[in-house]
Structures are given as structure tokens and as C-alpha cells.
Design an enzyme around this catalytic site. Structure first.
Site, mmCIF file in Angstrom:
data_model
loop_
_atom_site.group_PDB
_atom_site.id
_atom_site.type_symbol
_atom_site.label_atom_id
_atom_site.label_comp_id
_atom_site.label_asym_id
_atom_site.label_seq_id
_atom_site.Cartn_x
_atom_site.Cartn_y
_atom_site.Cartn_z
ATOM 1 N N HIS A 13 1.315 -0.978 7.388
ATOM 2 C CA HIS A 13 0.075 -0.638 7.208
ATOM 3 C C HIS A 13 -0.806 -0.268 8.576
ATOM 4 C CE1 HIS A 13 0.235 -3.175 3.701
ATOM 5 N NE2 HIS A 13 -0.048 -2.182 3.172
ATOM 6 N N LYS A 37 -5.786 -11.351 -11.366
ATOM 7 C CA LYS A 37 -4.571 -11.632 -10.535
ATOM 8 C C LYS A 37 -4.692 -12.458 -9.276
ATOM 9 C CE LYS A 37 -0.993 -8.830 -9.509
ATOM 10 N NZ LYS A 37 -0.513 -7.478 -9.346
ATOM 11 N N ARG A 87 7.110 5.830 2.663
ATOM 12 C CA ARG A 87 8.260 5.408 3.240
ATOM 13 C C ARG A 87 9.616 6.136 2.547
ATOM 14 N NH1 ARG A 87 6.665 -0.713 1.872
ATOM 15 N NH2 ARG A 87 6.003 0.732 0.171
ATOM 16 N N SER A 124 4.618 -5.314 1.930
ATOM 17 C CA SER A 124 4.229 -6.490 1.831
ATOM 18 C C SER A 124 5.006 -7.373 0.843
ATOM 19 C CB SER A 124 2.601 -6.485 1.110
ATOM 20 O OG SER A 124 1.969 -5.980 2.181
#
Ligand code: PNS
Length: 155
Positions: A13, A37, A87, A124
Site C-alpha cells: 500500500h 463487518k 499485483r 493484508s
């Protein structure tokens, strides 16, 4: 705008936001979260980690938004471009429908930057999983994030 969950912020990031900040006068890092969530880190914790990781980049600011469409947030802030790192092909397959949907909704464009190959394996979710089972995530996240992951997820 560099939008994402940032749960937690990784070196990948940071690379993308630094590069976006070199291309644009001002960059908003937007932590978008679903209020229904619970993440691993609270929104306030995520904000603090992102701020610390990007404190060296003067034209970046960090904000959080819950339960809202990104296009509405961008309209409100007068943001016209989203910047995201890719990516590889899997990221592209995930990102393309969102980019097309955002452009469909308000004309909001998405600019993709090729992720630095040094961070191709860094996400992450993988960082959380490795930390959960006791793996060492040093160098993939800041040391304070690594320590907080250990404390929170075990390992
Ligand atoms: O880091 P992530 O989890 O891949 O980021 C995804 C995120 C938060 C950028 C995306 O889910 C999003 O834009 N959420 C906000 C709600 C929204 O606008 N959804 C429709 C997108 S087409």
C-alpha cells in the site's frame, strides 16, 4: 484517491500511495469499511497505522468512510481519479468490474499502477493469515503493526 480496507496497511500500500503522491497534487487515502463487518483492526487503528506509515509524504491525507459508495465519497470530495496497484492478473480480474461500475455510476476513472514486484506476495489478508499462525511478517508491515497483529491474532 487510494481506496481500500487497509486492514492493515502493508508495504505494498505504502509503495502505491507514494507513487500516486508523485503523480497528483493531493492524494486521499480512503479507508472504506462495512459497518456490519468487524475487521481485525478498528477503523481508528487502521487510520493511525496508515497515518504513521505515510507521515513522510506531505500531500497525503487519510480519511475513513463507512457504509457508502466510493463514487459518492469522491463526488463529495471532488475527487476524479482512483489509483490502485495491481499485483497481477488476479488483482485485475477483481478490480476491473469495480472500475467499470464506478465509471458507469458517475464517470469516476480508475488508474492502475503496476505493483512493485518486490511486494507481489504481500496482501493484508495473507499478512493476517501468516501472523495468525505464528509466521514472521517483519518487513511486510511496520513493526508496530506486526506487534499488534501478534498480540491480536496470536502466533
Ligand atoms: O482493499 P480492498 O478491500 O480490496 O478495497 C475494496 C474497496 C474498499 C475499495 C471496495 O470494496 C469499495 O470501493 N467499497 C466501497 C463501497 C462501494 O463503492 N462498492 C462498489 C464498488 S464498484
Amino acid at each position: 484517491m487510494c481506496p481500500g480496507s487497509y486492514d492493515p496497511v502493508t508495504v505494498g500500500h505504502v509503495d502505491v500511495v507514494e507513487r500516486a503522491a508523485a503523480l497528483f497534487d493531493e492524494v486521499v487515502v480512503a479507508i472504506l469499511h462495512n459497518p456490519a463487518k468487524a475487521g481485525t483492526f478498528t477503523v481508528d487503528e487502521r487510520m493511525a497505522y496508515v497515518r504513521a506509515a505515510l507521515a513522510h509524504v506531505p500531500n497525503v491525507r487519510v480519511e475513513a468512510f463507512g457504509g457508502r459508495l466510493i463514487v459518492d465519497v469522491c463526488r463529495e470530495l471532488d475527487v476524479h481519479v482512483l489509483v490502485k496497484g495491481l499485483r497481477g492478473g488476479t488483482d485485475f480480474a477483481y478490480e476491473l468490474p469495480m472500475a467499470l461500475m464506478n465509471r458507469h455510476l458517475t464517470g469516476l476513472e480508475t488508474l492502475f499502477l503496476p505493483g512493485d514486484p518486490r511486494f507481489e506476495h504481500v496482501s493484508s489478508s495473507l499478512v493476517r493469515e501468516v501472523a495468525r499462525y505464528g509466521g514472521d511478517v517483519t518487513g511486510l508491515v511496520a513493526d508496530d503493526v506486526r506487534d499488534a497483529l501478534r498480540a491480536r491474532l496470536g502466533g
